[in-house]
Write a protein that holds these residues in place. Structure first.
Motif, PDB file in Angstrom:
ATOM      1  N   UNK A   1       5.363   5.080  -2.641  1.00 18.04           N
ATOM      2  CA  UNK A   1       5.327   4.699  -4.057  1.00 18.04           C
ATOM      3  C   UNK A   1       5.831   5.818  -4.982  1.00 18.04           C
ATOM      4  N   UNK A   2       6.323   6.910  -4.454  1.00 17.08           N
ATOM      5  CA  UNK A   2       6.583   8.096  -5.278  1.00 17.08           C
ATOM      6  C   UNK A   2       7.485   7.820  -6.472  1.00 17.08           C
ATOM      7  N   UNK A   3       8.504   6.972  -6.308  1.00 14.75           N
ATOM      8  CA  UNK A   3       9.409   6.691  -7.426  1.00 14.75           C
ATOM      9  C   UNK A   3       8.815   5.695  -8.424  1.00 14.75           C
TER      10      UNK A   3
ATOM     11  N   UNK B   1      -8.526  -8.951   6.335  1.00 14.70           N
ATOM     12  CA  UNK B   1      -7.271  -8.921   7.094  1.00 14.70           C
ATOM     13  C   UNK B   1      -6.082  -9.421   6.267  1.00 14.70           C
ATOM     14  N   UNK B   2      -5.906  -8.833   5.101  1.00 18.05           N
ATOM     15  CA  UNK B   2      -4.796  -9.191   4.215  1.00 18.05           C
ATOM     16  C   UNK B   2      -3.554  -8.409   4.623  1.00 18.05           C
ATOM     17  N   UNK B   3      -2.466  -9.132   4.898  1.00 17.80           N
ATOM     18  CA  UNK B   3      -1.219  -8.461   5.234  1.00 17.80           C
ATOM     19  C   UNK B   3      -0.702  -7.661   4.035  1.00 17.80           C
ATOM     20  N   UNK B   4      -0.151  -6.484   4.326  1.00 17.92           N
ATOM     21  CA  UNK B   4       0.403  -5.640   3.265  1.00 17.92           C
ATOM     22  C   UNK B   4       1.548  -4.800   3.813  1.00 17.92           C
ATOM     23  N   UNK B   5       2.555  -4.596   2.988  1.00 21.25           N
ATOM     24  CA  UNK B   5       3.623  -3.671   3.300  1.00 21.25           C
ATOM     25  C   UNK B   5       3.140  -2.254   3.014  1.00 21.25           C
ATOM     26  N   UNK B   6       3.685  -1.296   3.736  1.00 18.79           N
ATOM     27  CA  UNK B   6       3.361   0.116   3.518  1.00 18.79           C
ATOM     28  C   UNK B   6       4.661   0.865   3.266  1.00 18.79           C
ATOM     29  N   UNK B   7       4.778   1.496   2.090  1.00 18.65           N
ATOM     30  CA  UNK B   7       5.958   2.308   1.800  1.00 18.65           C
ATOM     31  C   UNK B   7       5.616   3.350   0.749  1.00 18.65           C
TER      32      UNK B   7
ATOM     33  N   UNK C   1       3.660   2.701 -12.609  1.00 15.77           N
ATOM     34  CA  UNK C   1       2.427   1.992 -12.262  1.00 15.77           C
ATOM     35  C   UNK C   1       1.186   2.876 -12.327  1.00 15.77           C
ATOM     36  N   UNK C   2       1.364   4.171 -12.554  1.00 14.05           N
ATOM     37  CA  UNK C   2       0.240   5.096 -12.578  1.00 14.05           C
ATOM     38  C   UNK C   2       0.249   5.984 -11.348  1.00 14.05           C
ATOM     39  N   UNK C   3       0.029   7.264 -11.545  1.00 14.94           N
ATOM     40  CA  UNK C   3       0.179   8.238 -10.461  1.00 14.94           C
ATOM     41  C   UNK C   3      -0.848   8.079  -9.352  1.00 14.94           C
ATOM     42  N   UNK C   4      -1.968   7.460  -9.633  1.00 16.96           N
ATOM     43  CA  UNK C   4      -3.006   7.333  -8.613  1.00 16.96           C
ATOM     44  C   UNK C   4      -3.231   5.889  -8.167  1.00 16.96           C
ATOM     45  N   UNK C   5      -2.284   5.009  -8.493  1.00 19.68           N
ATOM     46  CA  UNK C   5      -2.416   3.609  -8.093  1.00 19.68           C
ATOM     47  C   UNK C   5      -2.003   3.463  -6.629  1.00 19.68           C
TER      48      UNK C   5
ATOM     49  N   UNK D   1       0.854  -1.188   0.000  1.00 18.45           N
ATOM     50  CA  UNK D   1       0.000   0.000   0.000  1.00 18.45           C
ATOM     51  C   UNK D   1       0.888   1.235   0.000  1.00 18.45           C
ATOM     52  N   UNK D   2       0.517   2.211  -0.821  1.00 17.69           N
ATOM     53  CA  UNK D   2       1.244   3.477  -0.834  1.00 17.69           C
ATOM     54  C   UNK D   2       1.062   4.173   0.517  1.00 17.69           C
ATOM     55  N   UNK D   3       2.153   4.661   1.090  1.00 16.97           N
ATOM     56  CA  UNK D   3       2.085   5.306   2.399  1.00 16.97           C
ATOM     57  C   UNK D   3       1.172   6.539   2.390  1.00 16.97           C
ATOM     58  N   UNK D   4       1.070   7.222   1.246  1.00 17.32           N
ATOM     59  CA  UNK D   4       0.176   8.387   1.151  1.00 17.32           C
ATOM     60  C   UNK D   4      -1.280   7.954   1.325  1.00 17.32           C
TER      61      UNK D   4
END
Length: 299
Positions: free
Chosen positions: A257-259, A249-255, A264-268, A200-203
């Motif tokens: 995505x800016x680079x 309850x799906x595990x996901x990393x959060x970091x 992948x698309x600016x709003x993904x 998941x994008x941190x934003x």
């Protein structure tokens, strides 16, 4: 990867896609190998014949094209140009463009699925696994069944699941995504079988904290180039794909995505990885002259 003599395959063309394809439109079953990691993560590998060699390639719908690491077997292929590969962790690798005379994934039953004179990239050995990218699959129809460890090409399926249009993503619209609902909020995610875990994008995470449950605030995430980036771990409370297909309850990393935005698309906001795919059986249709589609089925 060991040397062998490539057996010529008797095949018929199935597609007039930019890179030639072979394999008859009859059911072909590909046995896959999966490697599992923590929090439901994993990797998918398919058996491949690459010109005069064989080995396994990582099945990666998050790569627009296939990538090979530099090795003795591919030194003979002349560089046709330079390109750059970017990983899900924003690691950028300089690569050569090469043409593979024959590339196929080996079927346990039915015909091999392959390409001739296939344009791919060759990158530094430190850049990780050989990747089987999305453009290899164009012109085909296949199911991904991680429970039974197989891909099945041109398999008839019932009408028990609704067909949806895939969303074209990225700078050149060469990647794919699906529309979904996260905790009641309509959005979409990049389909990336090459990602060990969903991300998941941190934003997005900070904008909608009610959609997530934090599991660990700080973890080390190492990219393909060895670079460590800041990350945390969460659970996505609810993903709704429609028609009763729900993931909780799906595990996901959060970091950050800016680079990755150009790729992948600016709003993904979400990259849907292995632990997302393993919940259901998936069907994708990339046949010529139709808009690409996806369907999902219970095991």
């Amino acid at each position: 990867m060991r040397n062998l003599t490539l057996v010529m395959l008797c095949c018929a063309y199935i597609s007039a896609s930019p890179q030639n394809a072979y394999g008859q439109e009859s059911v072909s079953t590909i046995s896959i190998i999966t490697q599992h990691s923590r929090y439901g993560g994993g990797r998918i590998y398919v058996p491949a014949r690459i010109d005069n060699y064989k080995g396994y390639m990582r099945f990666d719908t998050g790569a627009s094209s296939s990538r090979f690491y530099k090795s003795a077997w591919n030194k003979k292929f002349i560089s046709r140009g330079i390109s750059h590969s970017i990983s899900a962790t924003s690691a950028i690798t300089k690569c050569d463009e090469i043409v593979i005379p024959n590339l196929s994934i080996v079927a346990q039953s039915g015909n091999a699925i392959g390409r001739i004179n296939y344009l791919a990239t060759r990158c530094a050995a430190s850049s990780g696994d050989n990747l089987l990218g999305l453009d290899f699959l164009k012109g085909s129809e296949f199911t991904v069944n991680l429970k039974d460890s197989e891909l099945r090409f041109f398999e008839p399926t019932g009408n028990d699941s609704k067909t949806h249009l895939l969303r074209a993503l990225g700078r050149n619209k060469e990647l794919i995504g699906i529309d979904l609902d996260i905790g009641g909020l309509s959005t979409y995610g990049l389909l990336d079988t090459g990602a060990e875990m969903t991300a998941v994008d941190s934003v997005y995470f900070k904008a909608y904290p009610e959609l997530f449950e934090t599991v660990q605030n700080k973890i080390s995430l190492r990219g393909a180039n060895g670079k460590v980036i800041a990350s945390s771990l969460c659970k996505i409370k609810l993903i709704n794909l429609g028609n009763g297909f729900i993931i909780k309850n799906l595990y996901a990393l959060v970091y950050d995505f800016s680079l990755l935005k150009d790729e992948i698309g600016h709003n993904t906001p979400v990259i849907l990885g292995y632990n997302f795919f393993e919940k259901f059986k998936w069907k994708f249709n990339f046949k010529k002259n139709i808009t690409p589609t996806w369907s999902v089925y219970n095991y």
